[in-house]
Structure formats: C-alpha cells, structure tokens
Motif scaffolding. Sequence first.
Motif, PDB file in Angstrom:
ATOM      1  N   ILE A  11       0.849  -1.203   0.000  1.00 49.12           N
ATOM      2  CA  ILE A  11       0.000   0.000   0.000  1.00 49.12           C
ATOM      3  C   ILE A  11       0.881   1.248   0.000  1.00 49.12           C
ATOM      4  O   ILE A  11       0.642   2.198  -0.761  1.00 49.12           O
ATOM      5  N   HIS A  12       1.906   1.244   0.854  1.00 53.14           N
ATOM      6  CA  HIS A  12       2.827   2.386   0.910  1.00 53.14           C
ATOM      7  C   HIS A  12       3.462   2.655  -0.455  1.00 53.14           C
ATOM      8  O   HIS A  12       3.554   3.807  -0.899  1.00 53.14           O
ATOM      9  N   ARG A  13       3.919   1.593  -1.096  1.00 57.94           N
ATOM     10  CA  ARG A  13       4.605   1.756  -2.382  1.00 57.94           C
ATOM     11  C   ARG A  13       3.670   2.377  -3.418  1.00 57.94           C
ATOM     12  O   ARG A  13       4.058   3.297  -4.135  1.00 57.94           O
ATOM     13  N   LYS A  14       2.445   1.881  -3.459  1.00 61.55           N
ATOM     14  CA  LYS A  14       1.500   2.425  -4.451  1.00 61.55           C
ATOM     15  C   LYS A  14       1.076   3.836  -4.058  1.00 61.55           C
ATOM     16  O   LYS A  14       0.915   4.717  -4.917  1.00 61.55           O
ATOM     17  N   ARG A  15       0.899   4.074  -2.761  1.00 54.68           N
ATOM     18  CA  ARG A  15       0.520   5.408  -2.291  1.00 54.68           C
ATOM     19  C   ARG A  15       1.558   6.459  -2.679  1.00 54.68           C
ATOM     20  O   ARG A  15       1.231   7.596  -3.028  1.00 54.68           O
ATOM     21  N   ASP A  16       2.820   6.049  -2.650  1.00 56.29           N
ATOM     22  CA  ASP A  16       3.923   6.980  -2.914  1.00 56.29           C
ATOM     23  C   ASP A  16       4.302   7.046  -4.389  1.00 56.29           C
ATOM     24  O   ASP A  16       5.344   7.609  -4.750  1.00 56.29           O
ATOM     25  N   GLY A  17       3.485   6.436  -5.250  1.00 53.69           N
ATOM     26  CA  GLY A  17       3.697   6.540  -6.692  1.00 53.69           C
ATOM     27  C   GLY A  17       4.598   5.479  -7.275  1.00 53.69           C
ATOM     28  O   GLY A  17       4.965   5.562  -8.454  1.00 53.69           O
ATOM     29  N   GLY A  18       4.942   4.469  -6.509  1.00 57.55           N
ATOM     30  CA  GLY A  18       5.789   3.390  -7.008  1.00 57.55           C
ATOM     31  C   GLY A  18       5.000   2.348  -7.776  1.00 57.55           C
ATOM     32  O   GLY A  18       3.768   2.407  -7.850  1.00 57.55           O
ATOM     33  N   ALA A  19       5.712   1.395  -8.355  1.00 58.49           N
ATOM     34  CA  ALA A  19       5.093   0.309  -9.122  1.00 58.49           C
ATOM     35  C   ALA A  19       5.315  -1.017  -8.417  1.00 58.49           C
ATOM     36  O   ALA A  19       6.356  -1.229  -7.773  1.00 58.49           O
ATOM     37  N   LEU A  20       4.340  -1.907  -8.528  1.00 52.83           N
ATOM     38  CA  LEU A  20       4.477  -3.259  -7.985  1.00 52.83           C
ATOM     39  C   LEU A  20       4.913  -4.203  -9.097  1.00 52.83           C
ATOM     40  O   LEU A  20       4.546  -4.020 -10.260  1.00 52.83           O
ATOM     41  N   ASP A  21       5.681  -5.227  -8.732  1.00 54.44           N
ATOM     42  CA  ASP A  21       6.084  -6.205  -9.743  1.00 54.44           C
ATOM     43  C   ASP A  21       5.037  -7.316  -9.835  1.00 54.44           C
ATOM     44  O   ASP A  21       4.064  -7.361  -9.066  1.00 54.44           O
TER      45      ASP A  21
END
Length: 429
Positions: A11-21
């Motif tokens: 959730i943090h990664r997506k919230r901060d504009g990152g991408a999931l693998d």
Amino acid sequence: MVEPFDTVDLIHRKRDGGALDAAQIRWLVDAYTRGYVADEQMSAFTMAVFLNGMSPDEIRELTLAMVASGERLDFSGVGKPTTDKHSTGGVGDKITLPLAPLVASFGVAVPQLSGRGLGHTGGTLDKLESIPGWRARLSNEEFLTQLGSVGAVVCAAGADLAPADGKLYALRDITGTVESIPLIASSIMSKKIAEGTASLVLDVKFGSGAFMKDPARARELAETMVRLGNDAGVATRALLTDMNVPLGLAIGNANEVRESVEVLAGGGPSDVVELTVALAREMLELAGRPDADVEAALADGRAMDSWRAMIAAQGGDPDAPLPTPRESHTVRAETDGVLATQDALSFGVAAWRLGAGRARKEDPVVHAAGIDLHAKPGDEVRAGDPLFTLHADDPARFARALESLDGAYTVAPAGTRIPARPLVAARIR
C-alpha cells in the motif's frame, strides 16, 4: 504459512507513486481473494491506484491475477469459432439482444456472459427476464450444449469466473474508486479472458449517458482493454461510440426487448440497426467470416430464427406477450420546431425512477416500466405532438421521473439545422 509480502508495504509503495512487480500483484490478488488481505487494506490500495494510476505492465499483471483467481472456460469442444462483445453500458443500449443471434446465424458461437443493471444503465439479463419463462442461470453443461447447437447464449456469469473481480468490484462500488481506468479495464477484461472466447469486440461509450463522459478518457480505456485482450491471446478490437443521446426509441426492459425484435424482423430504429450491424461485422471478421452479409440475415429471417432458438433454449416463450405497464404519461411539444437536445443521462435516471432500474443489487426491477421516445434530435415536431411517454406500474413515480427530465430536452425554432453526430466515432485495433 508465511506470507511472502507485507500488505502495508505494498500500500505504501503504491501510495507513494511506485510500481508493484508481477509477484507482488499476484500475491495481493490471491491474498485478498482468500481473505488474508482485509477489505480496509484493499480499499486503501484501490484508492492509491485511483490517485496514482498503474503502468501497462501492472494493469496486465492485475488482470491476469484476477483471471487466475477462478476457472477459465474452454470452448475447444464447441466446434465453432467463438466471438463475444462487451459494452461499457448506456441508456437504451439493448444491442446484445439482436447482435448475439445475428452473429450466431453465420455459424459462429457467441458466449455472452452478461450482468444486471445498476443505476441509470440497464442490464441485459433484466431485459431478457421480461420474456416469460426465460432464465439467466445455466449450468456449464447447459451453457456448452446451447453454444454448440444454437450458437448464441446470453446468461449470468458463474461465481467461479474471476471471483477476485467480484470481490474487488463490490469494494470499489462503496469506496469511490469506480472511475479508475486501470481498475475498470482489469475488471472487464479479467472476466472476458476467463470466459475463454477467441475474439472480442468492445463497445466503449462516451458522453452524457456513458460511464466515461469524456471521449479522450473513453479512448484511453478502449486502448487499454484492446492491449490487455491481445496480450492475453484474445483477438480484441473496440468501437468508440456516442452515448450523449439514448440509443433507439425504447428505454427500459420489456420495451427494449420489443425494439430488439423489431430489429431482428428487419426494422427498428436506424441507430440501433447501425450499431448492431457495425459490431456484427467486427465480430464476424475476427471469427473468420469477413464476407458475411449481416443486413441480409436481418432481412431474410435467419437472425430471427436464431433469436427464437436462443430464447426457447433457455426456457423462454418467444411468442408470449411482454409485460405492459399499468400507467402511462405522455409529454407533448409545446411549440412547433425541431427537437434539438435529448440528454441521455437524464432519460436514464428518469427510467430508473420509474422502476426500470435498481438502486441496490438486490432490488427488483419493474419489467414494464420505462420510456418510449417519439422523436430524436433533428426531428421536426408540432405543438401537441408526443415527445416521449413514461411507463410505470405506480403513477406516483411520474413526478420524480419528470423532475429528472427538467431541461433534459429542448425544441429549437422550426428550420433550425441540428448537426448529425456520428454514432461510431472511432475504431481501435
């Protein structure tokens, strides 16, 4: 079992504009489907996607993860090429009804898994349930048998088809995250890929009565879904179509069935015929029938024969009278002139308030409720001519329906030229 990822980290990664693998997305969808990831956590994740979007790779992985959450149908034993159509929904959009039997009349199988209406957009299953005896629920065996014999099946999707999407769709509906292109595209395409059809034509609508109001956003959605389908091995293309004005002259359930039968009999409103023919040509080309004469099949009765067989195979009586309303109210033109505007959303909301739609999934619909239009933009009208007729079983519903139609149509002075809008705005391959 030790879980390989932490939900909050994702959730943090997506919230901060990152991408999931791919591994992270597959795990998240699986963990949510089996109940390890809570609704509150998935709500936070979908809001992060709504705000920050997803890359094409992420959308593809999300779609495939939802496909993998359930069964995938196999039509290899049907003995016919398979093709399907999906519409993003609109007002008066009854195209599946004449389209499926029309395409099937050329020896092509059309496995149409459809849904019910919610809000101002009607559902195909609700329309067909206007026909006495017709049933939406089929077993897999009944589904495959009818597909091989009749060629056309319109029925409810089973719970085992992309169950992750079912959970996620219900969550998005109550958390304000419906209008996200990555989430819409993955939702639609996960079910269509799991359905197992070899080819797919998308009718992506834009305008007042559509899910996507803005043509540019509708095009982005269409391009995203076409890419997802083709990447997954389903030959996919899309038509971008105008939904600023209701489609056809009937808005409701039973009256839309009646209008569909008119099309199958070689008549019907010109816009319904135009879109039915355009989509049929695309589907038949993808199914290896590029030279099919669809207009001839409407004119000579082949499509009607296919319709009657399709309805009868699901317990319906194609000759039975359709439900009729207890009460009607006609609105007439106050002056001579030309009908200039007819706002699709307003008419859709009015039909819903008359009882043709539902506010909650468990609500019943009134099959006889709806609206019959007597004129479309560009038509000349005289003072006293009927513009439209409201139908309901309870006359108390008319007042609220008329409220939603305040300002929804205008009559311009006689001689005013109303520019024609193309129904099919673009073709996306």
